[in-house]
Motif scaffolding. Structure first.
Motif, PDB file in Angstrom:
ATOM      1  N   TYR A 115      56.137 -17.374  -1.064  1.00  0.00           N
ATOM      2  CA  TYR A 115      55.371 -18.620  -0.942  1.00  0.00           C
ATOM      3  C   TYR A 115      56.168 -19.776  -0.333  1.00  0.00           C
ATOM      4  O   TYR A 115      55.702 -20.429   0.598  1.00  0.00           O
ATOM      5  CB  TYR A 115      54.829 -19.040  -2.307  1.00  0.00           C
ATOM      6  CG  TYR A 115      53.803 -20.147  -2.203  1.00  0.00           C
ATOM      7  CD1 TYR A 115      52.448 -19.840  -2.108  1.00  0.00           C
ATOM      8  CD2 TYR A 115      54.178 -21.484  -2.192  1.00  0.00           C
ATOM      9  CE1 TYR A 115      51.491 -20.844  -1.986  1.00  0.00           C
ATOM     10  CE2 TYR A 115      53.233 -22.492  -2.062  1.00  0.00           C
ATOM     11  CZ  TYR A 115      51.900 -22.171  -1.967  1.00  0.00           C
ATOM     12  OH  TYR A 115      50.965 -23.159  -1.833  1.00  0.00           O
ATOM     13  N   ALA A 116      57.318 -20.088  -0.864  1.00  0.00           N
ATOM     14  CA  ALA A 116      58.084 -21.252  -0.397  1.00  0.00           C
ATOM     15  C   ALA A 116      59.108 -20.825   0.643  1.00  0.00           C
ATOM     16  O   ALA A 116      59.762 -19.792   0.505  1.00  0.00           O
ATOM     17  CB  ALA A 116      58.772 -21.937  -1.569  1.00  0.00           C
ATOM     18  N   ALA A 117      59.246 -21.640   1.698  1.00  0.00           N
ATOM     19  CA  ALA A 117      60.234 -21.383   2.758  1.00  0.00           C
ATOM     20  C   ALA A 117      60.992 -22.676   3.022  1.00  0.00           C
ATOM     21  O   ALA A 117      60.381 -23.732   3.210  1.00  0.00           O
ATOM     22  CB  ALA A 117      59.541 -20.901   4.032  1.00  0.00           C
ATOM     23  N   SER A 118      62.317 -22.591   3.040  1.00  0.00           N
ATOM     24  CA  SER A 118      63.123 -23.784   3.242  1.00  0.00           C
ATOM     25  C   SER A 118      64.514 -23.370   3.704  1.00  0.00           C
ATOM     26  O   SER A 118      64.761 -22.207   4.039  1.00  0.00           O
ATOM     27  CB  SER A 118      63.205 -24.587   1.933  1.00  0.00           C
ATOM     28  OG  SER A 118      63.856 -25.824   2.125  1.00  0.00           O
ATOM     29  N   SER A 119      65.423 -24.338   3.738  1.00  0.00           N
ATOM     30  CA  SER A 119      66.822 -24.045   4.064  1.00  0.00           C
ATOM     31  C   SER A 119      67.700 -25.132   3.455  1.00  0.00           C
ATOM     32  O   SER A 119      67.236 -26.228   3.125  1.00  0.00           O
ATOM     33  CB  SER A 119      67.033 -23.988   5.580  1.00  0.00           C
ATOM     34  OG  SER A 119      66.857 -25.265   6.164  1.00  0.00           O
ATOM     35  N   ILE A 120      68.984 -24.804   3.318  1.00  0.00           N
ATOM     36  CA  ILE A 120      69.950 -25.753   2.785  1.00  0.00           C
ATOM     37  C   ILE A 120      71.333 -25.366   3.309  1.00  0.00           C
ATOM     38  O   ILE A 120      71.602 -24.181   3.560  1.00  0.00           O
ATOM     39  CB  ILE A 120      69.935 -25.741   1.236  1.00  0.00           C
ATOM     40  CG1 ILE A 120      70.807 -26.864   0.660  1.00  0.00           C
ATOM     41  CG2 ILE A 120      70.353 -24.389   0.691  1.00  0.00           C
ATOM     42  CD1 ILE A 120      70.663 -27.022  -0.857  1.00  0.00           C
ATOM     43  N   GLU A 121      72.176 -26.352   3.506  1.00  0.00           N
ATOM     44  CA  GLU A 121      73.572 -26.070   3.835  1.00  0.00           C
ATOM     45  C   GLU A 121      74.382 -25.978   2.548  1.00  0.00           C
ATOM     46  O   GLU A 121      74.325 -26.869   1.701  1.00  0.00           O
ATOM     47  CB  GLU A 121      74.151 -27.162   4.735  1.00  0.00           C
ATOM     48  CG  GLU A 121      73.769 -27.003   6.193  1.00  0.00           C
ATOM     49  CD  GLU A 121      74.690 -27.771   7.127  1.00  0.00           C
ATOM     50  OE1 GLU A 121      75.641 -28.425   6.638  1.00  0.00           O
ATOM     51  OE2 GLU A 121      74.440 -27.723   8.343  1.00  0.00           O
ATOM     52  N   ILE A 122      75.111 -24.875   2.417  1.00  0.00           N
ATOM     53  CA  ILE A 122      75.989 -24.673   1.265  1.00  0.00           C
ATOM     54  C   ILE A 122      77.420 -24.660   1.779  1.00  0.00           C
ATOM     55  O   ILE A 122      77.810 -23.760   2.535  1.00  0.00           O
ATOM     56  CB  ILE A 122      75.679 -23.357   0.525  1.00  0.00           C
ATOM     57  CG1 ILE A 122      74.224 -23.341   0.051  1.00  0.00           C
ATOM     58  CG2 ILE A 122      76.632 -23.154  -0.638  1.00  0.00           C
ATOM     59  CD1 ILE A 122      73.864 -24.431  -0.927  1.00  0.00           C
ATOM     60  N   ASP A 123      78.172 -25.683   1.405  1.00  0.00           N
ATOM     61  CA  ASP A 123      79.549 -25.836   1.889  1.00  0.00           C
ATOM     62  C   ASP A 123      79.615 -25.705   3.408  1.00  0.00           C
ATOM     63  O   ASP A 123      80.503 -25.047   3.966  1.00  0.00           O
ATOM     64  CB  ASP A 123      80.466 -24.809   1.224  1.00  0.00           C
ATOM     65  CG  ASP A 123      80.569 -25.026  -0.282  1.00  0.00           C
ATOM     66  OD1 ASP A 123      80.489 -26.193  -0.729  1.00  0.00           O
ATOM     67  OD2 ASP A 123      80.716 -24.028  -1.021  1.00  0.00           O
ATOM     68  N   GLY A 124      78.613 -26.306   4.080  1.00  0.00           N
ATOM     69  CA  GLY A 124      78.590 -26.342   5.537  1.00  0.00           C
ATOM     70  C   GLY A 124      77.977 -25.133   6.209  1.00  0.00           C
ATOM     71  O   GLY A 124      77.853 -25.108   7.438  1.00  0.00           O
ATOM     72  N   GLU A 125      77.552 -24.128   5.428  1.00  0.00           N
ATOM     73  CA  GLU A 125      76.954 -22.920   6.005  1.00  0.00           C
ATOM     74  C   GLU A 125      75.449 -22.920   5.770  1.00  0.00           C
ATOM     75  O   GLU A 125      74.976 -23.165   4.658  1.00  0.00           O
ATOM     76  CB  GLU A 125      77.575 -21.661   5.396  1.00  0.00           C
ATOM     77  CG  GLU A 125      77.020 -20.384   6.001  1.00  0.00           C
ATOM     78  CD  GLU A 125      77.650 -19.121   5.423  1.00  0.00           C
ATOM     79  OE1 GLU A 125      77.625 -18.077   6.080  1.00  0.00           O
ATOM     80  OE2 GLU A 125      78.177 -19.201   4.287  1.00  0.00           O
ATOM     81  N   LEU A 126      74.689 -22.607   6.818  1.00  0.00           N
ATOM     82  CA  LEU A 126      73.237 -22.577   6.715  1.00  0.00           C
ATOM     83  C   LEU A 126      72.779 -21.435   5.819  1.00  0.00           C
ATOM     84  O   LEU A 126      73.179 -20.285   5.997  1.00  0.00           O
ATOM     85  CB  LEU A 126      72.621 -22.419   8.109  1.00  0.00           C
ATOM     86  CG  LEU A 126      71.095 -22.303   8.161  1.00  0.00           C
ATOM     87  CD1 LEU A 126      70.428 -23.572   7.636  1.00  0.00           C
ATOM     88  CD2 LEU A 126      70.640 -22.014   9.597  1.00  0.00           C
ATOM     89  N   ASN A 127      71.921 -21.754   4.855  1.00  0.00           N
ATOM     90  CA  ASN A 127      71.278 -20.767   3.996  1.00  0.00           C
ATOM     91  C   ASN A 127      69.768 -20.909   4.125  1.00  0.00           C
ATOM     92  O   ASN A 127      69.230 -22.021   3.998  1.00  0.00           O
ATOM     93  CB  ASN A 127      71.662 -20.967   2.532  1.00  0.00           C
ATOM     94  CG  ASN A 127      73.040 -20.445   2.184  1.00  0.00           C
ATOM     95  OD1 ASN A 127      73.184 -19.533   1.375  1.00  0.00           O
ATOM     96  ND2 ASN A 127      74.069 -21.006   2.794  1.00  0.00           N
TER      97      ASN A 127
END
Length: 342
Positions: A15-27
């Motif tokens: 259902y949900a789609a998103s992204s986040i940077e974790i310690d500068g790396e795209l997730n």
């Protein structure tokens, strides 16, 4: 353009789609709406590394990174349209010793959409309940509400939510609308389209942009004339998608999606290979993922894939490509589509 799909995972009722940077790396982030199902983060080469954000979750409608804070997000959890009373809540995700910790920020029945804005250096949450009360899944006799409040440095201290607008039935649609580099929020409901304009030092404004039964909204300057066009899904979980242009003081329809659809559910305005584009998804009939661009003086739709049924998509613009993260609900799949120039 060339579009290459990567299947990330089987995920029931993605259902949900998103992204986040974790310690500068795209997730990339994809979460299920089904009770007891997970949220995963995908990173690394070809996003082949999977990390569990939560395992026994569910009811996740959206996930939003907190601006100017490292490795933190807010998300809606435990939203179930068929449950009464509602257990919907806003949660705070943050990394502790390399593991995600998920804690409740605030409980708000039928909280469906929300966002996190940087308003001149202050972090605010704006949220919308699809209804304030329901006796059953099909009970729409109660309206929903738009709220806002300042987010503290420690989100679990809670949020002092203020009512911004009441009386919005089937209060389903939301998109962030950036105007002159500052965030606004556009909401769609059975009363039409409303835009929220924040103010750090004064009253927040709510302006009605148009009437109609509107389920979803998105903005994009499709024709590059300096003014954003508005795309809608109509009515609630609707069978029609339209694009409106602001002409002579009002939003005027200039395009209707030509194919038979049902349960259209997601829209975003973005660019693909630098070209202004709407990207959207439909959950029934052909269950397509598609994009629309301005070609030879008119709107032109292109089908990316059928039989996937996106519930939500997120587009990430990178230097050498664009990514469409898609929660393919009908296919029970988490996927990412890489968009490249030919």
């Amino acid at each position: 353009m060339k579009i290459i799909k990567k299947h990330l995972d089987e995920m029931y009722r993605a259902y949900a789609a998103s992204s986040i940077e974790i310690d500068g790396e795209l997730n990339l982030l994809v979460a299920s709406e089904e009770k007891g199902y997970p949220c995963y983060a995908y990173s690394g080469k070809d996003f082949s590394h999977r990390y569990t954000v939560w395992d026994n979750g569910g009811g996740c409608m959206s996930i939003i990174p907190i601006p100017n804070r490292k490795n933190e997000f807010l998300a809606v959890r435990d939203f179930y349209l068929k449950e009464s009373p509602s257990s919907a809540r806003l949660v705070w995700g943050h990394l502790v010793d390399g593991e995600w910790v998920i804690e409740t920020v605030i409980k708000l029945p039928y909280l469906h959409r929300f966002d996190v804005w940087d308003v001149d250096g202050e972090i605010y949450v704006v949220g919308a309940t699809i209804a304030d009360l329901k006796s059953s899944k099909d009970d729409w006799s109660h309206s929903g509400t738009i709220y806002y409040g300042k987010l503290s440095d420690v989100p679990t201290d809670g949020i002092d939510l203020k009512v911004l607008k009441k009386g919005l039935f089937k209060n389903h649609g939301y998109i962030r609308h950036m105007v002159d580099g500052k965030p606004r929020g556009t909401f769609g409901c059975d009363q039409g389209v409303f835009e929220v304009i924040p103010n750090k030092d004064g009253e927040w404004q709510v302006n009605q942009l148009m009437e109609g039964n509107i389920s979803e909204v998105a903005w994009c300057d499709l024709d590059n004339d300096g003014q954003d066009e508005l795309m809608t899904i109509e009515p609630f979980h609707g069978n029609s998608m339209k694009i409106y242009k602001f002409i002579d003081g009002k939003y005027t329809e200039i395009y209707t999606y030509p194919y038979e659809i049902d349960f259209a559910h997601t829209l975003v305005g973005t660019t693909l290979c630098g070209v202004p584009s709407f990207v959207g998804g439909v959950r029934r009939v052909d269950s397509e993922l598609f994009y629309i661009q301005w070609v030879d003086g008119k709107c032109k739709e292109t089908i990316i894939e059928k039989s996937v049924g996106p519930a939500n998509v997120a587009v990430i613009n990178l230097k050498d490509c664009d990514l469409i993260v898609s929660a393919n609900h009908t296919k029970n799949e988490a996927a990412v589509y890489t968009v490249l120039k030919d």
